[in-house]
Design a protein around this motif. Structure first.
Motif, PDB file in Angstrom:
ATOM      1  N   LEU A  37      72.451  -9.208  24.300  1.00  0.00           N
ATOM      2  CA  LEU A  37      72.595 -10.323  25.246  1.00  0.00           C
ATOM      3  C   LEU A  37      73.032 -11.636  24.611  1.00  0.00           C
ATOM      4  O   LEU A  37      73.962 -12.268  25.098  1.00  0.00           O
ATOM      5  CB  LEU A  37      71.268 -10.531  25.996  1.00  0.00           C
TER       6      LEU A  37
ATOM      7  N   TYR B  11      76.610 -13.167  25.687  1.00  0.00           N
ATOM      8  CA  TYR B  11      76.541 -14.313  26.602  1.00  0.00           C
ATOM      9  C   TYR B  11      77.321 -15.497  26.027  1.00  0.00           C
ATOM     10  O   TYR B  11      78.018 -16.213  26.758  1.00  0.00           O
ATOM     11  CB  TYR B  11      75.085 -14.694  26.842  1.00  0.00           C
TER      12      TYR B  11
ATOM     13  N   THR C 155      74.698  -1.369  25.440  1.00  0.00           N
ATOM     14  CA  THR C 155      74.318  -1.793  26.784  1.00  0.00           C
ATOM     15  C   THR C 155      75.212  -1.194  27.862  1.00  0.00           C
ATOM     16  O   THR C 155      74.864  -1.265  29.050  1.00  0.00           O
ATOM     17  CB  THR C 155      74.342  -3.330  26.911  1.00  0.00           C
TER      18      THR C 155
ATOM     19  N   TYR D 291      74.067  -4.723  33.445  1.00  0.00           N
ATOM     20  CA  TYR D 291      73.814  -5.534  32.244  1.00  0.00           C
ATOM     21  C   TYR D 291      75.142  -5.834  31.545  1.00  0.00           C
ATOM     22  O   TYR D 291      75.470  -6.998  31.265  1.00  0.00           O
ATOM     23  CB  TYR D 291      72.872  -4.755  31.333  1.00  0.00           C
TER      24      TYR D 291
ATOM     25  N   ASP E 249      67.494 -15.527  24.406  1.00  0.00           N
ATOM     26  CA  ASP E 249      68.858 -15.083  24.100  1.00  0.00           C
ATOM     27  C   ASP E 249      69.908 -16.033  24.664  1.00  0.00           C
ATOM     28  O   ASP E 249      70.831 -16.450  23.972  1.00  0.00           O
ATOM     29  CB  ASP E 249      69.106 -13.689  24.687  1.00  0.00           C
ATOM     30  N   THR E 250      69.779 -16.359  25.957  1.00  0.00           N
ATOM     31  CA  THR E 250      70.874 -17.060  26.627  1.00  0.00           C
ATOM     32  C   THR E 250      70.993 -18.523  26.207  1.00  0.00           C
ATOM     33  O   THR E 250      72.120 -19.043  26.126  1.00  0.00           O
ATOM     34  CB  THR E 250      70.714 -16.968  28.151  1.00  0.00           C
TER      35      THR E 250
END
Length: 408
Positions: free
Chosen positions: A22, A26, A49, A67, A181-182
């Motif tokens: 992620l 991202y 993923t 995802y 993560d983001t």
């Protein structure tokens, strides 16, 4: 997908994406949304993923799930065997043509493959090389935890955000979405753009290092100054703010709402709207400081009114007059005209499905070069031929590499 035809503010920027899961995807998604050409370099079996779902019930192919679809839109895909000399040679040629390369492997992985920042910059001095790791990279400061693997909950735990989130002082809680993560991803995207801007002026690239744990601490900046200025060790405050009141969540008859009427002006307005003008002169609530000192009484008084009304009734009464918002779930978000006019839920093609699926839109709005979701996530190796032709490979060479299972 949006009908916007602009290619975005980052048109002409090429990014080699060596990320997975992620945080890294991202970051590169944000760059692709703003027009950068992002070439996702996947292992021969594809990003893990892809197979992780969730899959829609009518998906007959299941080539990738929600995802992957959500954070890999607007990208191109090429699959390479980086354990082979030929695969590494292809990646080096790609990096020679790029403005940036971004990876989120554990520290040392790229070095062991012979693809370190120092090696890649020898042939492309303008290259910006970014990494996103749990505890950063030794190049900018070796953490005692450099070699620890980390995911979102680790970053949330050690960076401080869990320690101030929860229903009571003794119960820390994970924040719902993967902010560990983001948010580091967004910081990395910002760092990459800053470094590319400088490289354009100076001809010199640099290493951009983002630690997930560091980023979590940076967005919890309040706990640092509370410790320094107040000598406190902050703990979870439930749905309230430790320094402002009322500033948090209250229970309505059919759900929850948020109210942030901590200033004297908004407090007077709120008291008038709920028919409690007497609270304005109550010495326990007459000033900003008094409301914080007596927050239980403040929340009890406001909560008694809120609890007798629905979210919609409260929205009609309070919306636009004080800082107010109902606590939404995704069905309510999808039905609210704000998100429609802002194009925050967009349709994309999903291979294997007869009708489009929806993913989150682009939150950064620009008037001249608006970001957009222009293309669905790529199939594995969907763009390999195009990408290799662009860096000088002949059709016969590409066919040979594919036959040798160096690429897909």
């Amino acid at each position: 997908m949006t009908s916007t035809q602009s290619t975005g503010a980052l048109e002409g920027i090429r990014v080699i994406d060596l990320t997975q899961m992620l945080a890294g995807p991202y970051c590169t998604m944000m760059l692709a949304d703003q027009g950068a050409e992002v070439i996702k370099v996947e292992p021969m079996e594809g990003d893990a993923t892809r197979a992780g779902g969730p899959f829609r019930a009518d998906d007959t192919l299941q080539l990738y799930g929600g995802y992957f679809a959500s954070v890999n839109r607007n990208k191109k895909s090429i699959a390479l065997d980086l354990k082979s000399p030929e695969g590494r040679a292809i990646l080096i040629r790609l990096c020679n043509s790029a403005d940036a390369v971004i990876e989120n492997f554990r520290a040392g992985v790229m070095d062991r493959l012979g693809l370190s920042y120092e090696m890649l910059r020898k042939e492309n001095p303008k290259l910006v090389y970014a990494s996103i790791r749990g505890f950063g990279d030794p190049r900018t400061g070796r953490s005692p935890y450099t070699d620890w693997p980390a995911y979102d909950p680790v970053a949330q735990a050690m960076g401080g955000i869990m320690g101030i989130t929860g229903p009571d002082a003794d119960t820390p809680m994970k924040v719902g979405p993967g902010v560990g993560d983001t948010v580091p991803a967004a910081m990395a995207a910002f760092g990459v753009v800053c470094a590319i801007l400088r490289a354009g002026r100076t001809g010199e690239g640099q290493y951009v290092d983002v630690s997930m744990v560091d980023v979590m601490l940076s967005i919890c900046e309040r706990i640092v100054h509370q410790r320094a200025f107040q000598g406190v060790n902050p703990h979870p405050e439930g749905n309230r703010h430790p320094l402002l009141a009322p500033f948090g969540m209250l229970k309505a008859s059919d759900g929850w709402v948020t109210i942030a009427a901590h200033t004297d002006e908004f407090w007077k307005t709120l008291c008038g709207l709920i028919g409690r003008k007497d609270l304005v002169d109550d010495p326990r609530m007459a000033t900003r400081q008094a409301r914080v000192a007596n927050k239980d009484a403040v929340y009890d008084a406001v909560g008694a009114f809120v609890g007798r009304h629905t979210k919609q009734q409260l929205k009609d009464l309070l919306g636009g007059k004080i800082p107010f918002g109902p606590v939404y779930h995704i069905d309510e978000i999808a039905g609210d005209p704000h998100f429609a006019v802002r194009e925050m839920i967009v349709e994309v093609e999903q291979p294997g499905c007869a009708t489009p699926v929806t993913i989150a839109g682009v939150p950064i709005r620009m008037t001249e070069t608006p970001g957009a979701v222009r293309r669905r996530a790529p199939l594995l190796g969907e763009d390999s031929d195009e990408v290799l032709r662009a860096i000088g490979f002949a059709p016969g060479e590409i066919a040979g590499l594919r036959q040798a299972e160096v690429m897909k």
